[in-house]
Design a protein around this motif. Structure first.
Motif: not given
Length: 404
Positions: A290-299
Motif C-alpha cells: 500500500a505504501m508503494v502504491v500510495a507513493f507512486l500513484v499521482p492521481i
C-alpha cells in the motif's frame, strides 16, 4: 543423463506449479495489477521530469545492469543422494551439466532481457543512444549473464575449488567493469569486452573439462531451492522451510507501544499478533504494498481510493486474532471479564489500524511532497479508522463473541 535431467526438470516444474497456484490467488493477482500499474504509471510520469546527461544517470544504469546479472542462478537440480547413486556415472555428468546450463541460461536471459527493457526508456531519456548503441546494450546484458552462468559452473567443480572466493568476486566484479565501460565509455566497447569475457569463461569453465564437486553442488542447489521455498512460504506453509526459534529483542519496543499497561489480554493479543506469522506477515506485506502504491500513484482521487481500500483490507486481516487463544484452556482461567477482553482486543485494533493508516498517508506524499494529497488522505484515514474501530469492529467482535 539426458533422461534423468528431463525427468527432474518436469518434476521441478510440477512442484513450482503447485505452489504458484497458491501464490497467484485472486487477491494477490489483483494486488499485482495495482502494484505494476502504479509502478508503470509512476515510471512514465517520472521520465519526462528528467533531463539529458544527468551526472548520476550513467552510474545508476551501470549499477542496474550489474545487479541484473546476478538474477537467475544456475539450476542443477542435483539432490542429496546423488553423490552415492550417481558416483559411478561421474564421467557422464558433463552432459548433465550442459543441460542444466542451457536450462538456466534460457530462464536467466529472459529475466535479463526483461530488466534491460525496463531500463531502456530511462536510458533513452537521459542519454543520446543510436540504434547501434541500443543493440550493443542488449548484447552486453545477454553476454554478461551467459559468462556469469559459466563462472557458476566453475564454482561447483573440483578444478576450481581453491579459487571459489575469487570466482564469487568475479561474478560481481566482471559485470560491474563491463557495465562501467558500457555506460561511462561506449556500448560498442562494452559489447566487445563482454564478448571477450564470455569467450574466456566458456574456455575455462567448459563442462567437458570440469569434474563436479558433489558436496558443493548439492549445497548450492539446496541454497537456491531454499530461497525459492522461502518466497513461497510468505504465502503458504512450505514443509521444506523449518521455523527457527529466535529472540527478537527489537520487538520489545513494539510490544510496549501496542500494549495497554495492566491489561493481560492486551499483552497476550500483542504477543499473538507478533508471533503469528500468518497474520502479522500479511499485514506487513499489504502495508508495504500500500505504501508503494500510495507513493507512486499521482492521481488524487485514485490515490485516496486505494489508500482507503488498503486500510480496510489490512484492518480486516486482524479479526481472526480474536479467537486465536480459545483453544488454550488456561486463558479461560484468567480472572478477567469477557468485556475487558473485548475492550483489549479493540484497543489493539485501534493502535494497529492507526499505525498502518499513518504509514500509508505518509507514503502518499510521493517524491514531489504533495501536501494536498497528504491532507486529503489524512482526513479520510482518520474518518475510516474511527468508523472501523467504533462501528465495524464492534459489530464483528460482538458477532464473534456470540458464536463463541
Amino acid at each position: 543423463m539426458s533422461n534423468l535431467f528431463s525427468k527432474r526438470r518436469q518434476r521441478h516444474f510440477m512442484l513450482l506449479l503447485k505452489y504458484w497456484r497458491l501464490v497467484f490467488n485472486d487477491h494477490f493477482v489483483i494486488a499485482l495489477f495495482f502494484l505494476f500499474g502504479a509502478l508503470a504509471y509512476g515510471y512514465s510520469q517520472w521520465l519526462p521530469q528528467l533531463g539529458p546527461h544527468l551526472w548520476w544517470s550513467r552510474w545508476l544504469l551501470a549499477l542496474w545492469f550489474t545487479v541484473l546479472a546476478q538474477i537467475g542462478r544456475l539450476a542443477t537440480l542435483v539432490e542429496r543422494p546423488d553423490p552415492v547413486f550417481l558416483l559411478p556415472q561421474v564421467s557422464h555428468m558433463q552432459h548433465y551439466l550442459r543441460q542444466a546450463g542451457r536450462y538456466s541460461l534460457i530462464l536467466g536471459e529472459l529475466m535479463t532481457l526483461a530488466g534491460a527493457f525496463v531500463a531502456l526508456p530511462f536510458a533513452l531519456t537521459t542519454e543520446k543512444m543510436t540504434t547501434t548503441s541500443i543493440v550493443a546494450v542488449f548484447l552486453v546484458a545477454v553476454m554478461t549473464k551467459a559468462s556469469w552462468l559459466e563462472i557458476a559452473q566453475g564454482l561447483i567443480s573440483q578444478q576450481w575449488v581453491r579459487y571459489r572466493r575469487w570466482l564469487r568476486l568475479a561474478q560481481w566484479g566482471l559485470p560491474l567493469v563491463i557495465a562501467l565501460v558500457t555506460w561511462l565509455g561506449t556500448p560498442v566497447i562494452g559489447a566487445v569486452l563482454a564478448l571477450v569475457v564470455l569467450v574466456v569463461s566458456v574456455y575455462l569453465f567448459n563442462p567437458n573439462k570440469l569434474t563436479i564437486d558433489w558436496r558443493t553442488a548439492v549445497k548450492t542447489e539446496d541454497d537456491r531451492m531454499y530461497s525459492v521455498y522461502r518466497f513461497f512460504n510468505l504465502f503458504t506453509d512450505v514443509p521444506k522451510v523449518q521455523g527457527n526459534v529466535k529472540r527478537r529483542s527489537w520487538a520489545n519496543g513494539l510490544i510496549r507501544l501496542l500494549t495497554i499497561p495492566g491489561h493481560p489480554w492486551s499483552y497476550l493479543y500483542v504477543r499473538g499478533l507478533i508471533r503469528n506469522t500468518d497474520i502479522s506477515g500479511i499485514v506487513i506485506r499489504l502495508t508495504l504494498l500500500a505504501m508503494v502504491v500510495a507513493f507512486l500513484v499521482p492521481i488524487t482521487w485514485l490515490n485516496s481510493a486505494l489508500a482507503v481500500l488498503f486500510i480496510y483490507l489490512i484492518a480486516t486481516q486482524l479479526m481472526p486474532l480474536f479467537d486465536q487463544f480459545d483453544g488454550n484452556v488456561f486463558t479461560h482461567l484468567y480472572p478477567v471479564s469477557f468485556d475487558q477482553r473485548r475492550a483489549d482486543f479493540q484497543g489493539l485494533l485501534i493502535r494497529v489500524t492507526a499505525l498502518v493508516a499513518l504509514l500509508i498517508v505518509l507514503a502518499s506524499l510521493g517524491m514531489g511532497l504533495n501536501w494536498q494529497q497528504f491532507g486529503i488522505n489524512l482526513v479520510l484515514a482518520i474518518i475510516e479508522v474511527v468508523l472501523l474501530t467504533r462501528l465495524y469492529f464492534r459489530v464483528r467482535i460482538k458477532k464473534l463473541s456470540e458464536e463463541n
